[in-house]
Design a protein around this motif. Structure first.
Motif, PDB file in Angstrom:
ATOM      1  N   GLU A  78     -34.468  -0.450   6.545  1.00 27.93           N
ATOM      2  CA  GLU A  78     -33.564  -1.539   6.919  1.00 27.93           C
ATOM      3  C   GLU A  78     -34.308  -2.876   6.973  1.00 27.93           C
ATOM      4  O   GLU A  78     -33.843  -3.877   6.432  1.00 27.93           O
ATOM      5  CB  GLU A  78     -32.921  -1.238   8.271  1.00 27.93           C
ATOM      6  CG  GLU A  78     -31.917  -2.276   8.722  1.00 27.93           C
ATOM      7  CD  GLU A  78     -31.264  -1.921  10.042  1.00 27.93           C
ATOM      8  OE1 GLU A  78     -30.085  -2.269  10.209  1.00 27.93           O
ATOM      9  OE2 GLU A  78     -31.932  -1.303  10.900  1.00 27.93           O
ATOM     10  N   ARG A  79     -35.481  -2.886   7.599  1.00 26.70           N
ATOM     11  CA  ARG A  79     -36.240  -4.133   7.703  1.00 26.70           C
ATOM     12  C   ARG A  79     -36.753  -4.588   6.341  1.00 26.70           C
ATOM     13  O   ARG A  79     -36.802  -5.781   6.069  1.00 26.70           O
ATOM     14  CB  ARG A  79     -37.384  -3.981   8.700  1.00 26.70           C
ATOM     15  CG  ARG A  79     -36.885  -4.048  10.136  1.00 26.70           C
ATOM     16  CD  ARG A  79     -37.926  -3.693  11.177  1.00 26.70           C
ATOM     17  NE  ARG A  79     -39.282  -4.106  10.957  1.00 26.70           N
ATOM     18  CZ  ARG A  79     -39.871  -5.165  11.529  1.00 26.70           C
ATOM     19  NH1 ARG A  79     -39.169  -5.935  12.364  1.00 26.70           N
ATOM     20  NH2 ARG A  79     -41.136  -5.440  11.305  1.00 26.70           N
ATOM     21  N   TYR A  81     -35.249  -3.893   3.365  1.00 26.46           N
ATOM     22  CA  TYR A  81     -34.079  -4.329   2.586  1.00 26.46           C
ATOM     23  C   TYR A  81     -33.563  -5.693   3.031  1.00 26.46           C
ATOM     24  O   TYR A  81     -33.102  -6.477   2.210  1.00 26.46           O
ATOM     25  CB  TYR A  81     -32.928  -3.322   2.700  1.00 26.46           C
ATOM     26  CG  TYR A  81     -33.198  -1.982   2.088  1.00 26.46           C
ATOM     27  CD1 TYR A  81     -34.023  -1.816   0.978  1.00 26.46           C
ATOM     28  CD2 TYR A  81     -32.619  -0.848   2.617  1.00 26.46           C
ATOM     29  CE1 TYR A  81     -34.263  -0.580   0.424  1.00 26.46           C
ATOM     30  CE2 TYR A  81     -32.850   0.410   2.066  1.00 26.46           C
ATOM     31  CZ  TYR A  81     -33.677   0.532   0.971  1.00 26.46           C
ATOM     32  OH  TYR A  81     -33.905   1.757   0.421  1.00 26.46           O
ATOM     33  N   LEU A  82     -33.609  -5.958   4.329  1.00 25.44           N
ATOM     34  CA  LEU A  82     -33.019  -7.192   4.845  1.00 25.44           C
ATOM     35  C   LEU A  82     -34.012  -8.346   4.972  1.00 25.44           C
ATOM     36  O   LEU A  82     -33.640  -9.438   5.401  1.00 25.44           O
ATOM     37  CB  LEU A  82     -32.339  -6.929   6.187  1.00 25.44           C
ATOM     38  CG  LEU A  82     -31.097  -6.037   6.079  1.00 25.44           C
ATOM     39  CD1 LEU A  82     -30.571  -5.668   7.460  1.00 25.44           C
ATOM     40  CD2 LEU A  82     -30.023  -6.718   5.253  1.00 25.44           C
ATOM     41  N   ALA A  85     -33.091 -11.684   3.772  1.00 22.93           N
ATOM     42  CA  ALA A  85     -32.076 -12.380   4.575  1.00 22.93           C
ATOM     43  C   ALA A  85     -32.443 -12.311   6.056  1.00 22.93           C
ATOM     44  O   ALA A  85     -31.576 -12.192   6.916  1.00 22.93           O
ATOM     45  CB  ALA A  85     -30.705 -11.750   4.331  1.00 22.93           C
ATOM     46  N   TRP A  86     -33.719 -12.429   6.365  1.00 24.93           N
ATOM     47  CA  TRP A  86     -34.161 -12.302   7.750  1.00 24.93           C
ATOM     48  C   TRP A  86     -33.525 -13.328   8.668  1.00 24.93           C
ATOM     49  O   TRP A  86     -33.309 -13.056   9.852  1.00 24.93           O
ATOM     50  CB  TRP A  86     -35.690 -12.355   7.840  1.00 24.93           C
ATOM     51  CG  TRP A  86     -36.293 -13.693   7.541  1.00 24.93           C
ATOM     52  CD1 TRP A  86     -36.711 -14.146   6.331  1.00 24.93           C
ATOM     53  CD2 TRP A  86     -36.528 -14.752   8.462  1.00 24.93           C
ATOM     54  NE1 TRP A  86     -37.195 -15.427   6.433  1.00 24.93           N
ATOM     55  CE2 TRP A  86     -37.099 -15.828   7.737  1.00 24.93           C
ATOM     56  CE3 TRP A  86     -36.329 -14.911   9.835  1.00 24.93           C
ATOM     57  CZ2 TRP A  86     -37.466 -17.026   8.332  1.00 24.93           C
ATOM     58  CZ3 TRP A  86     -36.691 -16.108  10.424  1.00 24.93           C
ATOM     59  CH2 TRP A  86     -37.251 -17.144   9.680  1.00 24.93           C
ATOM     60  N   GLU A  88     -30.530 -14.197   8.742  1.00 24.23           N
ATOM     61  CA  GLU A  88     -29.220 -13.668   9.138  1.00 24.23           C
ATOM     62  C   GLU A  88     -29.326 -12.354   9.913  1.00 24.23           C
ATOM     63  O   GLU A  88     -28.323 -11.817  10.349  1.00 24.23           O
ATOM     64  CB  GLU A  88     -28.325 -13.465   7.904  1.00 24.23           C
ATOM     65  CG  GLU A  88     -27.831 -14.750   7.277  1.00 24.23           C
ATOM     66  CD  GLU A  88     -28.904 -15.486   6.462  1.00 24.23           C
ATOM     67  OE1 GLU A  88     -29.798 -14.832   5.898  1.00 24.23           O
ATOM     68  OE2 GLU A  88     -28.845 -16.726   6.403  1.00 24.23           O
ATOM     69  N   ALA A  89     -30.533 -11.824  10.054  1.00 22.87           N
ATOM     70  CA  ALA A  89     -30.736 -10.563  10.765  1.00 22.87           C
ATOM     71  C   ALA A  89     -31.878 -10.696  11.776  1.00 22.87           C
ATOM     72  O   ALA A  89     -32.802  -9.890  11.797  1.00 22.87           O
ATOM     73  CB  ALA A  89     -31.047  -9.463   9.754  1.00 22.87           C
TER      74      ALA A  89
END
Length: 160
Positions: A78-79, A81-82, A85-86, A88-89
């Motif tokens: 998850e970390r 993949y995202l 877009a960190w 936004e996460a």
């Protein structure tokens, strides 16, 4: 006709050169810089920085390498993949990691330099020595990315 990865990406050729073989002194110097820059930084943070800079620089070889290394170190899918877009996460990344990622983006892109706000955010989470190491690590992965992109290194060959 089936599309292969090479047909989709356009990377169907061998690397333009293997810089470490053509200019071994440069390769050795880069590895020395890499070792020096790592000192005092958390391994997980190093991999996040390397992945983020490699995303920005579109270095497929480095993305392949550092996502594999991060997984081996136990980083969550998850970390990884995202990470692109960190912003936004933020709940997935610590404040310290967010500060390092913001500095990574500023140093990598240099849109108008590194703002005082970004620098001070990083300085709040990293003691001066560690901040110096972080800046050196960001600089190092950017150099690796530029070598990989320029010489046409593609993903897939790296094994942890």
């Amino acid at each position: 006709m089936t599309n292969t990865n090479a047909q989709v990406t356009g990377h169907h050729h061998a690397p333009r050169m293997l810089l470490h073989e053509i200019a071994p002194e440069v390769g050795k110097a880069m590895l020395s810089l890499e070792r020096a820059a790592r000192k005092g930084l958390e391994t997980s943070l190093i991999e996040l920085v390397k992945i983020r800079a490699s995303q920005l620089n579109r270095c497929a070889f480095c993305l392949d390498m550092h996502t594999k290394d991060a997984r081996k170190l136990g980083e969550s899918e998850e970390r990884i993949y995202l990470l692109n877009a960190w912003h936004e996460a933020p709940g997935l990344y610590t404040e310290k990691e967010q500060a390092a990622l913001a500095l990574t983006e500023a140093v990598t892109l240099l849109p108008g330099g590194v703002s005082d706000e970004v620098y001070e955010r990083a300085a709040k989470h990293f003691p001066q020595q560690e901040l110096a190491q972080l800046i050196a690590m960001i600089t190092t992965i950017n150099a690796w990315n530029r070598i990989g992109v320029t010489t046409g290194l593609g993903p897939g060959a790296y094994a942890v």
